[in-house]
Structures are given as structure tokens and as C-alpha cells.
Motif scaffolding. Structure first.
Motif, PDB file in Angstrom:
ATOM      1  N   GLN A  72       9.181  17.690 -29.613  1.00  0.00           N
ATOM      2  CA  GLN A  72       9.263  18.431 -31.139  1.00  0.00           C
ATOM      3  C   GLN A  72       8.882  19.435 -30.753  1.00  0.00           C
ATOM      4  O   GLN A  72       8.999  20.377 -31.482  1.00  0.00           O
ATOM      5  N   ALA A  73       8.243  19.823 -29.082  1.00  0.00           N
ATOM      6  CA  ALA A  73       7.729  21.003 -29.343  1.00  0.00           C
ATOM      7  C   ALA A  73       9.091  22.202 -29.853  1.00  0.00           C
ATOM      8  O   ALA A  73       8.772  23.650 -30.502  1.00  0.00           O
ATOM      9  N   LYS A  75      10.534  22.689 -32.605  1.00  0.00           N
ATOM     10  CA  LYS A  75      10.065  22.884 -34.203  1.00  0.00           C
ATOM     11  C   LYS A  75       9.066  23.237 -34.029  1.00  0.00           C
ATOM     12  O   LYS A  75       8.824  23.175 -35.460  1.00  0.00           O
ATOM     13  N   LEU A  76       8.240  23.364 -33.325  1.00  0.00           N
ATOM     14  CA  LEU A  76       6.906  24.798 -33.771  1.00  0.00           C
ATOM     15  C   LEU A  76       7.886  25.878 -33.925  1.00  0.00           C
ATOM     16  O   LEU A  76       8.556  27.091 -33.645  1.00  0.00           O
ATOM     17  N   SER A  77       6.379  26.993 -34.771  1.00  0.00           N
ATOM     18  CA  SER A  77       6.554  28.013 -34.898  1.00  0.00           C
ATOM     19  C   SER A  77       6.489  28.918 -33.844  1.00  0.00           C
ATOM     20  O   SER A  77       5.582  28.816 -32.627  1.00  0.00           O
ATOM     21  N   ASP A  80       2.260  28.333 -32.885  1.00  0.00           N
ATOM     22  CA  ASP A  80       2.326  27.171 -32.061  1.00  0.00           C
ATOM     23  C   ASP A  80       2.638  27.005 -31.245  1.00  0.00           C
ATOM     24  O   ASP A  80       1.526  26.302 -29.275  1.00  0.00           O
ATOM     25  N   ALA A  81       3.256  27.947 -30.415  1.00  0.00           N
ATOM     26  CA  ALA A  81       4.110  27.229 -29.346  1.00  0.00           C
ATOM     27  C   ALA A  81       3.211  28.259 -28.437  1.00  0.00           C
ATOM     28  O   ALA A  81       3.335  28.195 -27.177  1.00  0.00           O
TER      29      ALA A  81
END
Length: 189
Positions: A72-73, A75-77, A80-81
Motif C-alpha cells: 500500500q506504500a 499509494k502514499l503521498s 506521508d511516505a
């Protein structure tokens, strides 16, 4: 009926009820793809009962949670990453990177600027046309875009309150304007 006594986490069968307690067997549950049913014995006082736990075939539940988080990482901004860089793999030579893939190198989070096969002699710190350090959106400093000025690949400018990065040399297109998608990459909202 079988009778037994607990010996650590195992059951030792005995000849009669006078020597032990009833051993209760239970049906093995169906395990979904990628999981197995693991059997154990539980001392319930009046009996010794067979129990089952459904667990990932390989690794622990924590390993499975980490794998899911890594999937799912992507898809992070970027902001957020930067909060969870441990979810991203380390940079590798001879690895095929897609545009936008994130990875760590020398303790920093990087992003691939375009699709390519990484080379052993071309580290992320030495290839600004291939990789960029991921920065928090509030830390991106850039001058205001100036109409008519020619920008080089990698130049950053501010326009409409957002920061953009030029994707080509000789770029005179207005960032954020219709038709400029291939010329500018929006870095902040």
C-alpha cells in the motif's frame, strides 16, 4: 476415548482415565491460500483440548502486516511516505524502476523521475536526471515562474501556489496550464 497428561506443550497418552484426563480432538479448520492451520494442545482442567490457529504459511502475522503496508506504500503521498521510510526498499543496482517508485539510499527517501534500469556506477546521488530526494511539501523552495524564461530539466518553480519541476530542457510552457503536463511535474498541491 483417549486419555493423557500435558508434558510441556505436548500430550502424552496414558492407559486409563485414572492416570489422566480425556483428550478432546477438534476438526482442523480450512486455511485460505497462503495460510496454514497450526495445531496445539490446551489444558482446560477437566480435559486436554486440541486447538487450531490459522497463520501465514511463511513468517509471522507481523511479517504479513509489513508486506501489506509495503504494497500500500506506493499509494502514499510524499509527505506521508516521509513518515514511514522503512516501508520502502533500499536502492538496488540493475533494478528496473518505474517513474515514481520510491526507495531509500544512504538514509534518505528518493523517487525515480522516469522509468529506467539502474546502473551500478550511477548512484542516486550522482544521477539527478533519474532520481530526486523526496522532500516534505512545506520544504520545497522555488522561485515564482516567469513567463518567457527558458527552464532546464529539474528546475523548480512556483505557480498557482504549487511547486512544479521541469521535465525537459528549454521549457517555456506555463506550469499547470492546459497542455503542460508533459513539460512539468507538480511536486506540491
Amino acid at each position: 476415548m483417549l486419555y493423557g497428561i500435558m508434558a510441556g506443550d505436548r500430550v502424552m497418552l496414558v492407559a486409563s482415565e485414572a492416570e489422566g484426563r480425556p483428550v478432546v480432538e477438534t476438526a482442523q479448520p480450512d486455511a485460505p491460500e497462503g495460510y496454514v492451520a497450526r495445531m496445539a494442545w490446551q489444558d482446560c482442567g477437566a480435559s486436554i483440548t486440541q486447538t487450531w490457529e490459522v497463520v501465514p504459511r511463511e513468517g509471522t502475522a507481523q511479517d504479513a502486516a509489513l508486506t501489506l503496508a509495503q504494497i500500500q506504500a506506493s499509494k502514499l503521498s510524499d509527505d506521508d511516505a516521509l513518515k514511514v521510510p522503512a516501508l520502502y526498499p533500499r536502492w538496488e543496482a540493475a533494478h528496473s524502476y518505474a517513474e515514481g517508485d520510491r526507495f531509500t539510499y544512504q538514509g534518505k527517501l528518493y523517487k525515480a523521475l522516469r522509468a529506467h534500469l539502474s546502473a551500478a556506477n550511477e548512484k542516486p546521488t550522482d544521477a539527478p536526471s533519474l532520481y530526486a530526494v523526496v522532500l516534505p511539501s512545506t520544504a520545497v523552495e522555488a522561485p515564482e515562474w516567469v513567463g518567457g524564461k527558458s527552464y532546464s530539466k529539474g528546475d523548480r518553480v512556483k505557480k498557482y501556489g504549487s511547486v512544479y519541476e521541469s521535465l525537459m530542457d528549454g521549457n517555456t510552457l506555463e506550469p499547470g496550464a492546459f497542455g503542460s503536463d508533459g513539460a512539468w511535474k507538480q511536486l506540491t498541491a
